[in-house]
Scaffold this motif. Sequence first.
Motif, PDB file in Angstrom:
ATOM      1  N   UNK A  46    -124.744 -43.776 -70.889  1.00 54.48           N
ATOM      2  CA  UNK A  46    -123.964 -42.788 -71.642  1.00 54.48           C
ATOM      3  C   UNK A  46    -122.479 -42.832 -71.281  1.00 54.48           C
ATOM      4  N   UNK A  47    -122.109 -43.567 -70.240  1.00 56.06           N
ATOM      5  CA  UNK A  47    -120.727 -43.779 -69.803  1.00 56.06           C
ATOM      6  C   UNK A  47    -120.042 -42.463 -69.436  1.00 56.06           C
ATOM      7  N   UNK A  86    -118.171 -29.420 -66.588  1.00 52.94           N
ATOM      8  CA  UNK A  86    -118.327 -29.869 -67.970  1.00 52.94           C
ATOM      9  C   UNK A  86    -118.059 -31.369 -67.964  1.00 52.94           C
ATOM     10  N   UNK A  87    -119.124 -32.162 -68.038  1.00 47.17           N
ATOM     11  CA  UNK A  87    -119.052 -33.612 -67.846  1.00 47.17           C
ATOM     12  C   UNK A  87    -118.981 -34.297 -69.205  1.00 47.17           C
ATOM     13  N   UNK A  88    -117.978 -35.161 -69.380  1.00 51.82           N
ATOM     14  CA  UNK A  88    -117.731 -35.823 -70.664  1.00 51.82           C
ATOM     15  C   UNK A  88    -118.260 -37.258 -70.610  1.00 51.82           C
ATOM     16  N   UNK A  89    -118.960 -37.662 -71.678  1.00 49.15           N
ATOM     17  CA  UNK A  89    -119.610 -38.970 -71.718  1.00 49.15           C
ATOM     18  C   UNK A  89    -119.166 -39.740 -72.959  1.00 49.15           C
ATOM     19  N   UNK A  90    -118.645 -40.950 -72.749  1.00 51.30           N
ATOM     20  CA  UNK A  90    -118.015 -41.699 -73.837  1.00 51.30           C
ATOM     21  C   UNK A  90    -119.027 -42.277 -74.816  1.00 51.30           C
ATOM     22  N   UNK A  91    -120.043 -42.980 -74.317  1.00 51.81           N
ATOM     23  CA  UNK A  91    -120.962 -43.679 -75.219  1.00 51.81           C
ATOM     24  C   UNK A  91    -121.866 -42.721 -75.980  1.00 51.81           C
ATOM     25  N   UNK A  92    -122.358 -41.686 -75.313  1.00 43.11           N
ATOM     26  CA  UNK A  92    -123.213 -40.711 -75.992  1.00 43.11           C
ATOM     27  C   UNK A  92    -122.406 -39.667 -76.764  1.00 43.11           C
ATOM     28  N   UNK A 152    -113.332 -38.761 -73.934  1.00 47.21           N
ATOM     29  CA  UNK A 152    -113.057 -38.970 -72.507  1.00 47.21           C
ATOM     30  C   UNK A 152    -112.121 -37.901 -71.964  1.00 47.21           C
ATOM     31  N   UNK A 153    -110.812 -38.038 -72.184  1.00 49.58           N
ATOM     32  CA  UNK A 153    -109.849 -37.129 -71.577  1.00 49.58           C
ATOM     33  C   UNK A 153    -110.099 -35.692 -72.023  1.00 49.58           C
ATOM     34  N   UNK A 176    -110.705 -37.818 -78.403  1.00 50.20           N
ATOM     35  CA  UNK A 176    -111.513 -38.943 -78.875  1.00 50.20           C
ATOM     36  C   UNK A 176    -110.670 -40.221 -78.821  1.00 50.20           C
ATOM     37  N   UNK A 177    -111.227 -41.275 -78.247  1.00 51.15           N
ATOM     38  CA  UNK A 177    -110.510 -42.548 -78.234  1.00 51.15           C
ATOM     39  C   UNK A 177    -110.574 -43.242 -79.589  1.00 51.15           C
ATOM     40  N   UNK A 178    -111.682 -43.116 -80.273  1.00 52.43           N
ATOM     41  CA  UNK A 178    -111.827 -43.774 -81.578  1.00 52.43           C
ATOM     42  C   UNK A 178    -111.313 -42.883 -82.691  1.00 52.43           C
TER      43      UNK A 178
END
Length: 593
Positions: free
Chosen positions: A150-151, A169-175, A204-205, A223-225
């Motif tokens: 889940x990155x 509050x943990x942020x996950x890039x792939x999921x 992420x950020x 969001x990066x994308x």
Amino acid sequence: MNTPKYLTAFLLLFSTVLYAQQPPNVVSIFPNSQTINADKNTDITISFDAAIDPQSVNNSTAKVFGRWSGPMPGNFLLENGNTQIRFTPSESFIAGEWVTVSFTKSIMSAAGAPLATAYIWNFWIKTSQGVLNQTVVDTIFVREPGEGHIQTYGAYAGDINNDGWSDLAVVNETSSDVRLFLNDGSGNYANFTIYPMPANTRASTNEGGDFNGDGKIDFAVGYQNTVPAGNLGVFMGDGSGGFLPVTSLSASGDVRALEVIDINGDGFTDIIMAHRFANNLSVLLNNGDGTFAAPNPIEANGQGEYACSVTDANNDGIQDVFVGTFDSREVILLLGDGNGGLTFSDKVDATGRPWMMAIGDVNGDGFADVVYSGNSNVSAENAVGVVLSDGQGGLQNPAEYFYGYFPLAIDLGDLDGDGDLDMVASNYISNNYTVFENAGDGSFINPIFLQGSTNPSCAILHDRDNDGDLDITGSDETDDVMILFENTGSVGIRPGASKLPEAFHLYQNYPNPFNPSTFIRYNLAKPSNISIKIFDKLGQEVAELHSGKQSAGDHQIRWDGKNSNGLQVASGVYFVRLTADGLAKSIKITHIK
């Protein structure tokens, strides 16, 4: 020639009216801007050169926000002929946190003149005596059982349920989601709740703030994308220790950094972002209710804006912005005008490519400085940099420290409790966290390396167990875990706090790596109901080594490298988890064939 009496009276009246129309000026503040050691129960004061209208001072025009404790409730009192406002918080701040105080343009003089600009400043809450070389006490799985990669990028450590303890509050890039772990009241975390974002956003950020003014922590994630759903997401606090569903908003492009700011001084929390590929910054102005206007692009005078941090750099009470550029490799300072504008002030070259920034007064001169993580595929460029500011809008060339490979993140906090800010870098490739001691003058010495899991991505510095010192919580974006390092140097425990007993300890296995078997040693402070289980990297249970009551003292158990079906497990990374009377600790072990 004598001035006619009527003209003298007119001039006196005119000057009186003119003076009454002058905005009140700030004379002094307490705690001072960038102070490192404010008391956790400190009063906050601001003094003016004119009497203030008491009706203009309220929770909407004067706000205090602790980065981890959130919106601070309290009482306002006008003193010294109404020229001084005193805020007394009704709750304690969290040790070591960054506090933002905002007095908006709606503060009025007794004669009806508003402040020309808002007055906003930051300070830190002091920490107890602590240590830099911290100990791993637990490893938390962020995946669900059987879930794939889940990155896990990083986390925000705010008190989401307002119980006085730092949650994650943990942020996950792939999921593309946020997983909320609530603190159990002893510095530990168990189950989590998943809050999804649009698919493929690569979130992420992130940062917390009170966007709708309801006194609850809200949460913004970049969001990066670039996707049709937007370029960032905002989760509003639901008032019950969780979040409402995400609202996605448009920005100017990919979001590589995200910070909160009141850029126009109206008392509403805006959002500023850095966009590498759009090659600019952008600001979302808060409409006053937690909704936002269209993004306003801002040129930062660099190439590939990747990082940004917000504070008052020149002590004029107006928020400014430090910017890091990935492509032109620079650190830039933009000064705010208090009315929504930012003006280029200075910039310096950086050796690496600034990826993330943190701010604070590292050399004790009362002015905000900036530190950054700089990385590239060239080892000589993998450094963390320290840029001192002169308090007038100027920057000094960076001092750089080459310890660790591919530093993704950088953080500041007074880990040892000596009254200056220490520094922690998260090194993705060298698989460690570098902890630097501040020598007191803004130079950093005695690097200590704390072992990561596989690829560390971020570190959060927060008083996780409420004992007054700063602990480190590290994230790993390959193994999808949060590593809990404990600061064992505190001299006292905050009233109402509880800590894991020192004798409840899970030691590193021996040998490690191992084949075919390994020994796991642990210590119990008292007779306890325990379980010892082995998990794989997906969080799936592999084997249970023990379950039941066990006496106090030292114990050792052997694992033969076989699963619950008696089959030899594959080579790879596994986790041992010891649970004793509801408390848990984990270690990472490696099996080889």
